[in-house]
Motif scaffolding. Sequence first.
Motif: not given
Length: 220
Positions: A59-72
Amino acid sequence: MGTKKLQIVDQNTGEIIENVQFTGGYHLIYTNTDDIGKLRHIRKLDNAKFGDKHWIKNWIYRPIANKLIRKFPELRHIKPNKILFIEDMEWEKPEGGKPKKHWMARINKTNKQFADMSGYEYILETRNYFIERMDRAQIIALIYHELRHIDQWGDLQPHDIEDWDNMIATLGKDWATTKAEIENLIDDDIIWRELEPRAKQLDVFGLKQFNNFAKGKENC
Ligand SMILES: [Zn+2]
């Protein structure tokens, strides 16, 4: 988060086969008899204790991963729902001894059996000891770094020099070790407002002292 009820009912007879009440997450595996028995998953288990000293923190890290993947673009081949994010809540830096670099996070591929049963092909493990001492931009940078270990074919690659150079060029040479203000790779406050109070709550479960600590391997 209210109480939930899981009920499994035989559609023909109306018999109640399972009847469970619970308040946390869940992970259901079911099969059909008419599609060669493939395991199917309903995974809603993003915040739970995992083993003696770890906590599932999807619940903490998946949203971060999602955003990173969308951005990079260099991360675009990665599927965050294939990654189980767990955090070691008990590891502490050993006192004395010679100075040694300890890993802050590492990523491993799961074996085939674990992947089939859980739906996760990777485990990304963080150490709460370090996470607590980092600011949000550093945590995001750490996750970015770990995701970079997954190559186009889904295999794990050890550090490549370019990757490290890239982190240093973007974030400064102390990106992972100091509380320095570094540029936030995704620049998003929303997840963090959520993170802090709940993360503190979870620490209540991680108070036990734990002496053993895993030795760092590559891919950290
Ligand atoms: Zn690494």
